[in-house]
Design a protein around this motif. Structure first.
Motif, PDB file in Angstrom:
ATOM      1  N   PRO A  42       0.958  -1.039   0.076  1.00  0.00           N
ATOM      2  CA  PRO A  42      -0.203  -0.081  -0.079  1.00  0.00           C
ATOM      3  C   PRO A  42       0.864   1.333   0.016  1.00  0.00           C
ATOM      4  N   ILE A  43       2.131   1.020   0.487  1.00  0.00           N
ATOM      5  CA  ILE A  43       3.042   2.419   0.251  1.00  0.00           C
ATOM      6  C   ILE A  43       3.573   2.785  -0.779  1.00  0.00           C
ATOM      7  N   VAL A  44       4.254   1.592  -1.402  1.00  0.00           N
ATOM      8  CA  VAL A  44       5.237   1.817  -2.686  1.00  0.00           C
ATOM      9  C   VAL A  44       4.528   1.594  -3.956  1.00  0.00           C
ATOM     10  N   LEU A  45       3.216   0.756  -3.927  1.00  0.00           N
ATOM     11  CA  LEU A  45       2.630   0.859  -5.176  1.00  0.00           C
ATOM     12  C   LEU A  45       2.099   2.013  -6.041  1.00  0.00           C
ATOM     13  N   PRO A  46       1.336   2.866  -5.015  1.00  0.00           N
ATOM     14  CA  PRO A  46       0.899   4.255  -5.391  1.00  0.00           C
ATOM     15  C   PRO A  46       2.158   4.984  -6.005  1.00  0.00           C
ATOM     16  N   VAL A  47       3.346   4.947  -5.385  1.00  0.00           N
ATOM     17  CA  VAL A  47       4.486   5.605  -5.775  1.00  0.00           C
ATOM     18  C   VAL A  47       4.725   5.584  -7.212  1.00  0.00           C
ATOM     19  N   VAL A  48       4.929   3.955  -7.343  1.00  0.00           N
ATOM     20  CA  VAL A  48       5.223   3.743  -8.628  1.00  0.00           C
ATOM     21  C   VAL A  48       4.196   4.184  -9.637  1.00  0.00           C
ATOM     22  N   THR A  49       3.107   3.754  -9.495  1.00  0.00           N
ATOM     23  CA  THR A  49       1.855   4.131 -10.490  1.00  0.00           C
ATOM     24  C   THR A  49       1.675   5.604 -10.700  1.00  0.00           C
ATOM     25  N   ARG A  50       1.893   6.527  -9.759  1.00  0.00           N
ATOM     26  CA  ARG A  50       1.837   7.968  -9.668  1.00  0.00           C
ATOM     27  C   ARG A  50       3.021   8.401 -10.793  1.00  0.00           C
ATOM     28  N   LEU A  51       3.960   7.806 -10.843  1.00  0.00           N
ATOM     29  CA  LEU A  51       4.952   8.106 -11.791  1.00  0.00           C
ATOM     30  C   LEU A  51       4.671   7.462 -13.212  1.00  0.00           C
ATOM     31  N   GLY A  52       3.916   6.804 -13.440  1.00  0.00           N
ATOM     32  CA  GLY A  52       3.727   6.173 -14.839  1.00  0.00           C
ATOM     33  C   GLY A  52       4.204   4.890 -14.941  1.00  0.00           C
ATOM     34  N   GLY A  53       4.578   4.005 -13.696  1.00  0.00           N
ATOM     35  CA  GLY A  53       5.096   2.683 -13.875  1.00  0.00           C
ATOM     36  C   GLY A  53       3.778   1.692 -13.963  1.00  0.00           C
ATOM     37  N   ASP A  54       4.248   0.438 -14.754  1.00  0.00           N
ATOM     38  CA  ASP A  54       3.167  -0.517 -14.729  1.00  0.00           C
ATOM     39  C   ASP A  54       3.069  -1.320 -13.572  1.00  0.00           C
ATOM     40  N   PRO A  55       1.844  -1.451 -12.797  1.00  0.00           N
ATOM     41  CA  PRO A  55       1.952  -2.369 -11.563  1.00  0.00           C
ATOM     42  C   PRO A  55       1.975  -3.569 -11.658  1.00  0.00           C
ATOM     43  N   VAL A  56       1.995  -4.290 -12.962  1.00  0.00           N
ATOM     44  CA  VAL A  56       2.571  -5.574 -12.976  1.00  0.00           C
ATOM     45  C   VAL A  56       4.016  -5.771 -13.075  1.00  0.00           C
ATOM     46  N   HIS A  57       4.450  -4.847 -13.893  1.00  0.00           N
ATOM     47  CA  HIS A  57       6.074  -4.720 -13.998  1.00  0.00           C
ATOM     48  C   HIS A  57       6.445  -4.711 -12.501  1.00  0.00           C
ATOM     49  N   PHE A  58       6.058  -3.509 -11.775  1.00  0.00           N
ATOM     50  CA  PHE A  58       6.703  -3.336 -10.509  1.00  0.00           C
ATOM     51  C   PHE A  58       6.214  -4.545  -9.642  1.00  0.00           C
ATOM     52  N   GLY A  59       5.368  -5.319  -9.716  1.00  0.00           N
ATOM     53  CA  GLY A  59       4.989  -6.259  -9.032  1.00  0.00           C
ATOM     54  C   GLY A  59       5.872  -7.414  -8.889  1.00  0.00           C
ATOM     55  N   ILE A  60       6.260  -7.788  -9.943  1.00  0.00           N
ATOM     56  CA  ILE A  60       7.156  -8.889 -10.281  1.00  0.00           C
ATOM     57  C   ILE A  60       8.529  -8.561  -9.624  1.00  0.00           C
ATOM     58  N   ILE A  61       8.982  -7.316  -9.861  1.00  0.00           N
ATOM     59  CA  ILE A  61      10.338  -6.860  -9.341  1.00  0.00           C
ATOM     60  C   ILE A  61      10.216  -6.828  -7.771  1.00  0.00           C
ATOM     61  N   PHE A  62       9.015  -6.308  -7.501  1.00  0.00           N
ATOM     62  CA  PHE A  62       8.968  -6.227  -5.752  1.00  0.00           C
ATOM     63  C   PHE A  62       8.721  -7.537  -5.126  1.00  0.00           C
ATOM     64  N   VAL A  63       8.110  -8.574  -5.739  1.00  0.00           N
ATOM     65  CA  VAL A  63       8.052  -9.791  -5.227  1.00  0.00           C
ATOM     66  C   VAL A  63       9.271 -10.634  -5.106  1.00  0.00           C
ATOM     67  N   ILE A  80      21.762  -8.860 -10.919  1.00  0.00           N
ATOM     68  CA  ILE A  80      21.943  -8.513 -12.514  1.00  0.00           C
ATOM     69  C   ILE A  80      20.557  -8.515 -13.220  1.00  0.00           C
ATOM     70  N   VAL A  81      19.905  -9.691 -13.058  1.00  0.00           N
ATOM     71  CA  VAL A  81      18.818 -10.000 -13.753  1.00  0.00           C
ATOM     72  C   VAL A  81      17.814  -8.793 -13.233  1.00  0.00           C
ATOM     73  N   THR A  82      17.720  -8.620 -11.962  1.00  0.00           N
ATOM     74  CA  THR A  82      16.669  -7.624 -11.566  1.00  0.00           C
ATOM     75  C   THR A  82      16.847  -6.412 -11.990  1.00  0.00           C
ATOM     76  N   ILE A  83      18.009  -5.919 -12.066  1.00  0.00           N
ATOM     77  CA  ILE A  83      18.344  -4.469 -12.811  1.00  0.00           C
ATOM     78  C   ILE A  83      17.701  -4.509 -14.154  1.00  0.00           C
ATOM     79  N   LEU A  84      18.119  -5.721 -14.893  1.00  0.00           N
ATOM     80  CA  LEU A  84      17.816  -5.573 -16.477  1.00  0.00           C
ATOM     81  C   LEU A  84      16.411  -5.674 -16.425  1.00  0.00           C
ATOM     82  N   LEU A  85      15.415  -6.195 -15.368  1.00  0.00           N
ATOM     83  CA  LEU A  85      14.025  -6.341 -15.464  1.00  0.00           C
ATOM     84  C   LEU A  85      13.501  -4.986 -15.278  1.00  0.00           C
ATOM     85  N   ILE A  86      14.126  -4.157 -14.400  1.00  0.00           N
ATOM     86  CA  ILE A  86      13.729  -2.739 -13.995  1.00  0.00           C
ATOM     87  C   ILE A  86      13.792  -1.987 -15.325  1.00  0.00           C
TER      88      ILE A  86
END
Length: 426
Positions: free
Chosen positions: A341-362, A405-411
């Protein structure tokens, strides 16, 4: 919320169970705000567990426990041996592939690490591999398990953040494959330097390959059935959990014919404890989460990060670093429940895709299972193999580097995560 955070940290340091630490520290917020009715924490604790979407959590936990007792693991082990047995590192390479195949079976990194340590750990050591190397591979390779659908972490993230669980499931496939390749390459480099032999010296025959795929096909089909059912609108994420339970019973009793009534009962009994702990944690975390929303913490975090940068990828990197640090002290499930609830709104407000961020966050949250001081998967593997944490860290860092390295690539290349979700769901 500062006092709440301090109380929560103190409770963790003194060893209080995480669920109680979250619930009691969350109550501190209401004691600080006497204008809020004291009945609110009671109401939200109950109402949170009545969320229809959360039905998927207990159902997938039951399905995972049933699949583990269905006899499917031996077939997957044989398939993994056929696929990677001729690579340098032998059983270490097999462990990585087995973790990917187990994703559709257990969905739990800790369960996968424990199972593989008992199955492969001593055999790896007997073949000349150091205990630290074996422990590192068996622990870090289990990161793949919760990323391949149906990972519980994705269900929690999707439910809490109102993100499509079907797209999250699909989004985890390519990242898991990339992580598997990166860890396999890391193992190959180490095995080549040390002269660790492959498990097989000859190519598998066509008959062996066909037999191996037959033995593992039911596990491979499981995530496929999930995604097809969700894409076709046949099942909702909650209903697909019930299908998973029926599927596990079907293959256990009728296909492999190894599951007995006693196994079925034991799976249900173990699921009771797993479901109870997860749901209790979710219900008490709602008290904590109410204070986060009331104090508008997401907006404060967003404005704070906004003063540093408005680049969404850079913000993701900062969040990943924060999550990894927090994961040194807090379990992955707790992190996902508390931080979404804290970080997802931050990313989506900047135009990030929630699915993209969700995989990286998990992925970032799950890394805490493999790092001291509270890494549950790490302690499980080290305990089974009698390995010191020092040797584990010394031998495991190349795998952690490969994952980073893979996580940075995914971001910075979101299309890797979003390609399959867009292909399936549009």
């Amino acid at each position: 919320m500062l006092l709440v955070a301090i109380v929560f940290a103190i409770f963790l340091v003194i060893g209080m169970p995480v669920a109680f630490a979250i619930g009691i520290s969350g109550m501190m917020f209401f004691l600080q705000h006497p204008e809020l009715p004291i009945s609110i924490p009671l109401q939200i604790t109950v109402s949170t567990t009545q969320n229809f979407s959360l039905l998927a959590v207990p159902l997938f936990i039951v399905a995972g426990n049933l699949m583990n007792r269905s006899g499917i693991t031996e077939g997957l082990l044989n398939l993994a041996s056929v696929l990677t047995g001729r690579l340098r590192g032998g059983l270490a390479q097999i462990s990585i592939v087995l973790s990917a195949l187990m994703g559709g079976v257990s969905g739990s990194a800790i369960a996968d690490a424990a199972m593989q340590s008992r199955m492969l750990g001593q055999q790896m050591i007997d073949r000349g591999m150091t205990k630290g190397f074996a422990a590192g591979v068996l622990s870090f390779s289990s990161l793949l398990t919760p990323i391949i659908p149906p990972g519980i972490g994705m269900i929690l993230f999707g439910t809490i953040g109102s993100v499509s669980i079907g797209r999250l499931f699909a989004g985890g496939i390519l990242p898991a494959l990339l992580l598997g390749v990166a860890m396999s390459l890391s193992v190959w480099i180490t095995a080549t330097k040390r002269g660790y032999p492959p498990e097989r010296s000859t190519r598998p025959t066509a008959k062996e390959t066909i037999t191996a795929f037959r033995g593992g096909i039911w596990a491979i089909l499981f995530p496929v059935i999930l995604l097809v059912g969700l894409r076709a609108g046949i099942f909702t994420p909650s209903e697909i959990g019930a299908v998973a339970v029926l599927y596990a019973v079907f293959i256990g009793f009728l296909i492999y014919k190894r599951m007995k009534v006693s196994d079925f009962i034991e799976a249900l009994e173990s699921s009771l404890g797993d479901v109870g702990s997860v749901m209790f944690l979710i219900s008490l975390s709602a008290i904590f989460g109410y204070g986060i929303v009331f104090e508008r913490l997401p907006e404060l975090v967003a404005s704070g990060l906004g003063t540093l940068t408005d680049n969404v990828q850079v913000v993701m990197v900062l969040i990943v670093l924060l999550t990894i640090v927090a994961g040194l002290f807090v379990d992955a499930t707790v992190l996902i429940i508390m931080m979404t609830p804290i970080v997802l709104p931050v990313v989506t407000r900047l135009g990030g895709d929630p699915v993209h961020f969700g995989i990286i966050f998990v992925i970032a949250a799950t890394l805490g299972n493999f790092t001291p001081p509270v890494g549950a998967a790490m302690y499980t593997v080290c305990s089974i193999l009698n390995v010191s944490i020092k040797d584990y860290i010394k031998e495991g860092w190349p795998l952690l580097l490969a994952i980073s390295i893979v996580t940075i690539l995914l971001i910075f290349v979101p299309s890797i995560v979003l390609y399959i979700p867009n292909l399936i769901f549009g």
